[in-house]
Motif scaffolding. Sequence first.
Motif, PDB file in Angstrom:
ATOM      1  N   PHE D  24      -8.185   7.804   3.940  1.00 10.72           N
ATOM      2  CA  PHE D  24      -7.327   8.527   4.878  1.00 10.72           C
ATOM      3  C   PHE D  24      -7.392   9.989   4.521  1.00 10.72           C
ATOM      4  CE2 PHE D  24      -5.490   4.347   4.271  1.00 10.72           C
ATOM      5  CZ  PHE D  24      -5.394   3.894   5.574  1.00 10.72           C
ATOM      6  N   VAL D  27      -7.366  11.037   0.883  1.00 13.13           N
ATOM      7  CA  VAL D  27      -6.960   9.907   0.043  1.00 13.13           C
ATOM      8  C   VAL D  27      -7.925   8.738   0.239  1.00 13.13           C
ATOM      9  CG1 VAL D  27      -5.101   8.294  -0.490  1.00 13.13           C
ATOM     10  CG2 VAL D  27      -4.581  10.589   0.368  1.00 13.13           C
ATOM     11  N   ALA D  29      -8.062   5.101  -0.132  1.00 15.89           N
ATOM     12  CA  ALA D  29      -7.149   3.994  -0.380  1.00 15.89           C
ATOM     13  C   ALA D  29      -7.892   2.793  -0.930  1.00 15.89           C
ATOM     14  CB  ALA D  29      -6.417   3.628   0.902  1.00 15.89           C
ATOM     15  N   GLU D  48      -1.358  -3.459  -8.763  1.00 14.14           N
ATOM     16  CA  GLU D  48      -0.214  -2.568  -8.819  1.00 14.14           C
ATOM     17  C   GLU D  48       0.069  -1.951  -7.458  1.00 14.14           C
ATOM     18  OE1 GLU D  48       0.709  -0.480 -12.861  1.00 14.14           O
ATOM     19  OE2 GLU D  48      -1.236   0.142 -12.088  1.00 14.14           O
ATOM     20  N   ASN D  49       1.230  -1.310  -7.382  1.00 14.02           N
ATOM     21  CA  ASN D  49       1.524  -0.556  -6.155  1.00 14.02           C
ATOM     22  C   ASN D  49       0.397   0.420  -5.893  1.00 14.02           C
ATOM     23  OD1 ASN D  49       4.842  -0.501  -7.259  1.00 14.02           O
ATOM     24  ND2 ASN D  49       4.121  -1.560  -5.447  1.00 14.02           N
ATOM     25  N   GLY D  52      -4.240  -0.925  -3.073  1.00 11.16           N
ATOM     26  CA  GLY D  52      -5.051  -1.044  -1.873  1.00 11.16           C
ATOM     27  C   GLY D  52      -4.953  -2.397  -1.202  1.00 11.16           C
ATOM     28  N   SER D  54      -2.518  -3.744   0.737  1.00  7.36           N
ATOM     29  CA  SER D  54      -2.094  -3.683   2.139  1.00  7.36           C
ATOM     30  C   SER D  54      -3.181  -3.065   3.006  1.00  7.36           C
ATOM     31  CB  SER D  54      -0.807  -2.886   2.269  1.00  7.36           C
ATOM     32  OG  SER D  54       0.207  -3.505   1.526  1.00  7.36           O
ATOM     33  N   THR D  55      -3.891  -2.104   2.445  1.00 10.38           N
ATOM     34  CA  THR D  55      -4.962  -1.482   3.210  1.00 10.38           C
ATOM     35  C   THR D  55      -6.035  -2.508   3.560  1.00 10.38           C
ATOM     36  OG1 THR D  55      -4.511   0.562   2.025  1.00 10.38           O
ATOM     37  CG2 THR D  55      -6.593   0.430   3.215  1.00 10.38           C
ATOM     38  N   TYR D  64      -6.851  -0.966  10.851  1.00  9.25           N
ATOM     39  CA  TYR D  64      -7.702   0.132  10.389  1.00  9.25           C
ATOM     40  C   TYR D  64      -9.150  -0.309  10.559  1.00  9.25           C
ATOM     41  CZ  TYR D  64      -3.603   1.845   7.752  1.00  9.25           C
ATOM     42  OH  TYR D  64      -2.386   2.300   7.378  1.00  9.25           O
ATOM     43  N   GLN D  96       3.619  -6.135   5.370  1.00 10.44           N
ATOM     44  CA  GLN D  96       4.582  -5.891   4.299  1.00 10.44           C
ATOM     45  C   GLN D  96       5.920  -5.421   4.862  1.00 10.44           C
ATOM     46  OE1 GLN D  96       2.958  -3.331   1.331  1.00 10.44           O
ATOM     47  NE2 GLN D  96       4.598  -3.763  -0.123  1.00 10.44           N
ATOM     48  N   HIS D 209       4.182  -9.635  -5.965  1.00 15.35           N
ATOM     49  CA  HIS D 209       4.306  -9.067  -7.299  1.00 15.35           C
ATOM     50  C   HIS D 209       4.976 -10.054  -8.243  1.00 15.35           C
ATOM     51  CE1 HIS D 209       2.842  -5.094  -6.353  1.00 15.35           C
ATOM     52  NE2 HIS D 209       3.616  -5.062  -5.282  1.00 15.35           N
ATOM     53  N   ARG D 348       6.788   9.977   1.754  1.00 16.85           N
ATOM     54  CA  ARG D 348       6.172  10.433   3.003  1.00 16.85           C
ATOM     55  C   ARG D 348       7.225  10.666   4.073  1.00 16.85           C
ATOM     56  NH1 ARG D 348       0.647   9.644   2.818  1.00 16.85           N
ATOM     57  NH2 ARG D 348       0.470   9.811   5.073  1.00 16.85           N
ATOM     58  N   GLY D 435       2.846   4.082  -6.053  1.00 17.88           N
ATOM     59  CA  GLY D 435       1.588   4.503  -5.442  1.00 17.88           C
ATOM     60  C   GLY D 435       0.892   5.640  -6.157  1.00 17.88           C
TER      61      GLY D 435
HETATM   62  N1  LIG Z   1      -1.947   5.673   6.482  1.00 20.27           N
HETATM   63  C1  LIG Z   1      -2.191   6.172   5.270  1.00 20.27           C
HETATM   64  N2  LIG Z   1      -2.462   7.478   5.112  1.00 20.27           N
HETATM   65  C2  LIG Z   1      -2.730   7.990   3.907  1.00 20.27           C
HETATM   66  N3  LIG Z   1      -2.730   7.277   2.788  1.00 20.27           N
HETATM   67  C3  LIG Z   1      -2.463   5.975   2.845  1.00 20.27           C
HETATM   68  C4  LIG Z   1      -2.172   5.354   4.090  1.00 20.27           C
HETATM   69  N4  LIG Z   1      -1.942   4.038   3.873  1.00 20.27           N
HETATM   70  C5  LIG Z   1      -2.064   3.849   2.549  1.00 20.27           C
HETATM   71  N5  LIG Z   1      -2.402   5.021   1.921  1.00 20.27           N
HETATM   72  C6  LIG Z   1      -2.627   5.175   0.501  1.00 20.27           C
HETATM   73  O1  LIG Z   1      -3.572   4.252   0.103  1.00 20.27           O
HETATM   74  C7  LIG Z   1      -3.267   3.704  -1.176  1.00 20.27           C
HETATM   75  C8  LIG Z   1      -3.229   2.198  -1.117  1.00 20.27           C
HETATM   76  O2  LIG Z   1      -2.084   1.787  -0.365  1.00 20.27           O
HETATM   77  P1  LIG Z   1      -1.725   0.258  -0.065  1.00 20.27           P
HETATM   78  O3  LIG Z   1      -0.586   0.267   0.855  1.00 20.27           O
HETATM   79  O4  LIG Z   1      -2.944  -0.464   0.344  1.00 20.27           O
HETATM   80  O5  LIG Z   1      -1.242  -0.268  -1.497  1.00 20.27           O
HETATM   81  P2  LIG Z   1      -0.698  -1.706  -1.913  1.00 20.27           P
HETATM   82  O6  LIG Z   1      -1.662  -2.249  -2.845  1.00 20.27           O
HETATM   83  O7  LIG Z   1      -0.380  -2.497  -0.702  1.00 20.27           O
HETATM   84  O8  LIG Z   1       0.645  -1.319  -2.673  1.00 20.27           O
HETATM   85  P3  LIG Z   1       2.099  -2.030  -2.690  1.00 20.27           P
HETATM   86  O9  LIG Z   1       2.060  -3.067  -3.702  1.00 20.27           O
HETATM   87  O10 LIG Z   1       3.012  -0.912  -3.061  1.00 20.27           O
HETATM   88  O11 LIG Z   1       2.340  -2.512  -1.308  1.00 20.27           O
HETATM   89  C9  LIG Z   1      -1.962   4.331  -1.578  1.00 20.27           C
HETATM   90  O12 LIG Z   1      -2.253   5.395  -2.470  1.00 20.27           O
HETATM   91  C10 LIG Z   1      -1.390   4.867  -0.312  1.00 20.27           C
HETATM   92  O13 LIG Z   1      -0.619   5.999  -0.571  1.00 20.27           O
END
Ligand SMILES: Nc1ncnc2c1ncn2[C@@H]1O[C@H](COP(=O)(O)OP(=O)(O)OP(=O)(O)O)[C@@H](O)[C@H]1O
Lengths: 352, 344, 320, 508
Positions: D24, D27, D29, D48-49, D52, D54-55, D64, D96, D209, D348, D435
């Motif tokens: 993104f 960033v 992800a 961990e938080n 990635g 959720s991405t 996405y 989530q 988690h 954010r 994050g």
């Molecule tokens: N739309 C977006 N724009 C910019 N950065 C993003 C976006 N979505 C996620 N990120 C970044 O991508 C990284 C991965 O995020 P993601 O949500 O996939 O984490 P996660 O593993 O699901 O974490 P959690 O356990 O907290 O849910 C993070 O650093 C987040 O800030």
Amino acid sequence: MTSAIDTEHGRRTYSAYAHPLWRRLLVTRESAIIGLLFLVVIVATFAVPNFDSPLTLTFLIREIAPILLIALPMTLIIITEEIDLSVASIVGLSSVITGLGVQAGWPLPFAAVVAILVGTVAGSINGALVTFVGLPSLAVTIGTLALFRGIAVGLLGTTAISDFPEFWTDLTRMNIPGTPMPLIIVPFLVLAIIFGVLLHFTPFGRSLYAIGLNKEAAAFSGINVGLTKFWLFVMSGAVSGYAGVYFTLLYNNARGDNATGLELQIIAAVLLGGVSIFGGRGALPGVIAGVLLIGTLSSALRLAGVTSDIINVITGVLLVASVVSASFLAWLRTKRVAAIGRKKGRAEASDG
Amino acid sequence: MTAVDTKPAAGNPVLRSIGHVLKARETGIAIALIAVIVVATVSNPNFLFSSDGFRDLLLTPSLLMVVAVGQAIVIITRNVDLSVGSVLGLTAYLTGRLFIDIPGIPPVLVFVAGIGLGALLGLINGALVAFAKVPALVITLGTLYIYRGINVAWTGSDRINASDLPAGFRDLGTGEFLSIPLLTIFAVVVLVVAAWYLRNLRSGRELYAIGSDPAAAHLYGLRVNRRVIGAFVVSGALAGVAGVLYAARYGTVSSSAGLGLELQAIGAAVIGGVAISGGVGSVWGAAIGAYLLLTINRALPIVGIQDFWQRAVVGVLIIGAIVLDRVLAVRQHRRLIEQREEKP
Amino acid sequence: SDGSSDGGSSDGGDSSADVSITMLPKNLGNPYFDTSTGGAEEAVSEIGGTFEEVGPSEASPTSQVQYIQTAAQQGVGGLIVSANDPEAICDALDEARSVGVKVVTFDSDTNPECRDLFINQATAEGIAQVQVDLITEQIGDEGQIAVLSASANATNQNAWIEMMEAELAANHPNVELVEIAYGDDDDQTSFDKTAALLQTYPELKGIVSPTTVGIAAAARYLQTSEYKGEVALTGLGTPNQMREYVEDGTVTAFALWNPADLGYLAAYATAALISGEITGAEGDTFDAGTLGSYEVGADASVLLGDPYVFDADNIGDFDF
Amino acid sequence: MVQTSTSASAAPPALELSRVVKSFGAVVALSSGSLTLEQGSIHALIGENGAGKSTLVKIVAGLYRRDSGDFRLRGEEVDFSNTAQSKAAGIAVIYQEPTLFPDLSVTENIFMGRQPTNRFGRIDRKAMRTEAVEIFERLGVRLDPDRLTEGLSIADQQIIEIAKAISLDARVLIMDEPTAALSGVEVERLFAVARSLRDEGRALLFISHRFDEVFDLCDTVTVMRDGKYIDTMPISDTSIDELVRLMVGRDVTEMFPKLPAEIGEDVLVVDGLTSTGVFHDISFTVKSGEIVGLAGLVGAGRSEVVRAIFGVDHYESGSVQVNGQPLRKGRPTASMAQGIALVPEDRRKQGLVLDQSVTRNVTLAIRKRLAKWGLIWGGLENASAEIWASRLEVKTAALDAEAGTLSGGNQQKVVLGKWLSTEPKVLIVDEPTRGIDVGTKAEVHRLISKLAQDGLAIIMISSELPEVLGMADRVLVMREGRLTGEFDRADATPEAVMFAATAEGAAA
Ligand SMILES: Nc1ncnc2c1ncn2[C@@H]1O[C@H](COP(=O)(O)OP(=O)(O)OP(=O)(O)O)[C@@H](O)[C@H]1O
Ligand SMILES: Nc1ncnc2c1ncn2[C@@H]1O[C@H](COP(=O)(O)OP(=O)(O)OP(=O)(O)O)[C@@H](O)[C@H]1O
Ligand SMILES: [Mg+2]
Ligand SMILES: [Mg+2]
């Protein structure tokens, strides 16, 4: 406590800006509008007969003065992502109050002050409904647009009052001695400076932009979002009230339907001047240039014998084109950033 | 915890009463409308009990009702269409021109042309809103100017006179069937179809979903752009057909036909409980809102209030309606929270 | 009076050599004014000058001001105006005159100080008289009548209505004027106001509408209502708009002067002012093409003639 | 119980991602996401938080579009450009964050866009309602299918999300932390349904988690770290310790450099704070130099409490005192004047104005203090922003870069800088390291520790238990809006804290 945070590493230095001053000043929406304004003036001076007459400036400023005035608070309101559709109705109401006051034998300054106060009260009604009741300003001001106009028309019917003291009507139409510039430009400049400083050089102005871009973050930063908006609507009411007095004296005519439809012209000019309807973006110089651009364009076109309908079409096209082009440019930018990101992502992936 | 103990709705008086309050949104203004009619009729029985009075009561708001139905559909998707007045003006003039320029043209074709032009203008609005991602308020403010300007440029100082229109066509504007004006019948058919569509078809429900939360609609995979464009096309087409009917009803069309109609249409929808923030309300409410607006307008002189005050009354109505909605929403929210609290 | 006037007046002086005339009706898209503009255009082409029509789309005084100012900027020779308000456009007209523009009002006058000449379509007395005669005759000289006027501060309508009231009080004691409604010269408003009048006054016998927009809208309402033939309608209208209603019996007779002649006369008078042939003083005479010669009367006004009554027998002879 | 029924290993995996990249703006992800989901099995995805997870899910959902990498569904290459396509391909996703339409009924929310219809396309409301009731019965919840979703608790919203996904009858079901807000009974029900779906041969992806759940439910597990695939293994071959090591990538204890600080007088005194439906009778104190950790499950109401203390939310009864002075409620400005600073949980949405420059963000909370004679000059702002940017080592090209263009960790530093610049006496940090990458995390911890050493009173909310346990002098635990436990640093074992946080006391 600062000592705690000093890291053992050497301190980094940062440049305040990524681009040189000239680029920051010139590559903006505002300078585009100002440039366009100059272009129109130059072309019209050569191409439109009589455009170079000093009368053009006099009439132009006089006619757009109410728009110029109200555009100032409107800019602040739109920057906080709200809108005030009731301004023209407040102009009408203030006009009627001025007229009724004079008819009742009040001295004009007193009638004018009462009219401005009525405008201020009208603005605070908007503000209270938006802030304390928590209603969307679009809906509220569609309602008060009808309400204030209705009171104005109700008070005076469709009759007009047109016997204002000559001293004041003459004063309203007077030019600054030795120039073709109407006197109204003086209070306008004073207000423009006040609003400009307020917006661009005070903590209050900073909070307006923050509210417009992210209300929640603004509230978390100790900005009283509600109260701030309330005051903006009050200001808008007061300035509209003043514009109503001016309108009345300029046309020597108090009528309930004065300035009908002016709100859309004001909003069109503010948006054209580079203020985002989503809030948080825009600057006063651009807005003033936007008002002047629409005014000059219609004045030149009228002189050239183009009818008012074509002028309306051009206003509409300018408005649509300005917002669509802004969103197109934003889209291009995100595409570019995304492309950079993708490259970076792939590079990282191949490292890992 | 919470979910397990939630009682089913059938037996829950709190929920049921909330349901009633919600329903009362339309009932409320319907009662207001009836009250206005009763008061006016008591002051002057002719308001209801003369054949003209009865006809005008039904007829006058019909055009606004058609436009307000379209407006409500757009507002439900969290957008707004300010250009409806200009669209109506254009199609009304088109109607006259067609009858003048193509003598003997069947009225059906004129309707098709009017609806087509309206839909096209709506499509332009919708496409700009959906693809340029610019708020509808700005786009339709722009097209309000543009469409009106085109109209004035086209009309010039010309005007359509009643004698330019075939009598058969004008009868549509004034004719009756079983002493109910044809226009009213038409408007009610539009209303019923729109209401049925919004309630019973997937695409209709999706409009509510989009207005309720556009981001969630995107997550659901709903075709947001298509639906939004569709809503604008419907609004444009309804304004278009209203333009044709305007010509039939008033006979005279000048370049100022439909001026200011947009605020009336939005006002009608808002009074009728269609939330400007989308997702809430019904076309029934908007239609009753339209009737209330224009009936008050006609009733004021009859009960001895100068009709100059009509606009002020409209303003009070709009503000009252949105404040009421807000109060209801806050109360409902509080009740739902308390309900959560009551659970063990 | 102010700095700007010096620059402008020289422009005005230059352009007075040729005849350039701008016509500013109350609003565009009004068939009555279309006809008067047609007359003026014809006159200007006979004289040999340039002619332009400008105007707002709705009849409001403040929007007329812009066009007056533009005419002043352009330095036209003469401006022919039908005023939406006797006072509100006065200052703008004064400014235009101060840069050398000759200002002629027609149809609806301003204060006499604000213009050089007024072309009067008919005397107010004459207009009031003919309308009172028509309506009282049609209702049998007794019963309720109402007036459907233009806007509440339309100068000429108000003057006529005042005289009609006086005439009614003096000579028609059994006729009661119950309401003066205002349709704002807007078709739809006038239409709805007619409906309201008929409902509010079930005893109503007649409506007088001294404005061409109003009478046409009222006729259209009456035509399809239960009151057709029951409630008399008269006033000032154009033959083309009223033809249908006269032919089907909704309306028996109405009056008007010939607006084309009015425009024609106004243009000739303006040209005479520009050329300096007349100054607007009482007793000045000038030639108005096919209409013959006219003399300036009191208050710098010129009278076109008496209003003309149209009915089923003669309406076929006119096309405007 | 690994399925013998996974009808021959010849069957292609239900879903297969390899080396997927997604960024993104600046960033990144996901820099190399890989995942293989077999039919008829439940697969856990942990990390961990910000790892990635959720991405990755959103890419599978079609929300996405991946920048590069492979994505196969039952052996065939696919590329979804919207969520409708993934739904059509038989993928159901529970996101989530619940994404419901507040103005529509529960039933409509479940079936939106695919309501049962009769032959003429008319929605069959009765059938729809019956089906909703059936699903709720299967899940063992009694939720009114006709009420609006507005005002439902997070747990109920999550149930609707689950019902939505189940009603899709999908071949692949992805659940991104579905249990985060659920209680034991509901979780058991969900697991029963999940197992029966597996036994029908469907593929399930489960993100959580909570290790106990992962071990209870799943057959295999994939670990991610910093946007990268780390490892996949059968659940029976691994242990919590191993998974933690893989997730964090290093020994956990060195993450929390706790410095000795002198604990002084009471600075913040919270007494009987109550807000109906949100939290009840919350009383605690924080002393100067002390770090108080606030632990609990997501939705326990921790954030609400600190928001009420700071003044962005109202509360009904109770009081807050700072250094003996009562605090006006609902007034962040008053709290700031008394020296309270709140670093909010969602940087954010609440912490930053993403579209404004770093400078404007850092100086937003001190804008009044920077003004001279009521006027504020760019130079002063820049100077002040530079001080904090360099102290916290924010990585940015220039100070006028928009905050939204910075990476997550750097954004967090900007928020910290913004609040440290107000020179607070009480610092409240809500999820300060959510994050942000491992290195920065340790840095933030060191910073917080030093601030405590300097005499600040600190409240730290964190959903990562090790973080709370590693940093705090005292741990408070909240559950469903109430304080349910208080532990000194020495007594605060993971088991004890988890017991207080969940009624059942299931511990990892
Ligand atoms: N739309 C977006 N724009 C910019 N950065 C993003 C976006 N979505 C996620 N990120 C970044 O991508 C990284 C991965 O995020 P993601 O949500 O996939 O984490 P996660 O593993 O699901 O974490 P959690 O356990 O907290 O849910 C993070 O650093 C987040 O800030
Ligand atoms: N019933 C509900 N309806 C709507 N929103 C809710 C409800 N309950 C909680 N929330 C929201 O869910 C979010 C999480 O709840 P809360 O902030 O209380 O949890 P927390 O203990 O701070 O956990 P965390 O900070 O780890 O998310 C909050 O934004 C809260 O407003
Ligand atoms: Mg996640
Ligand atoms: Mg929280």
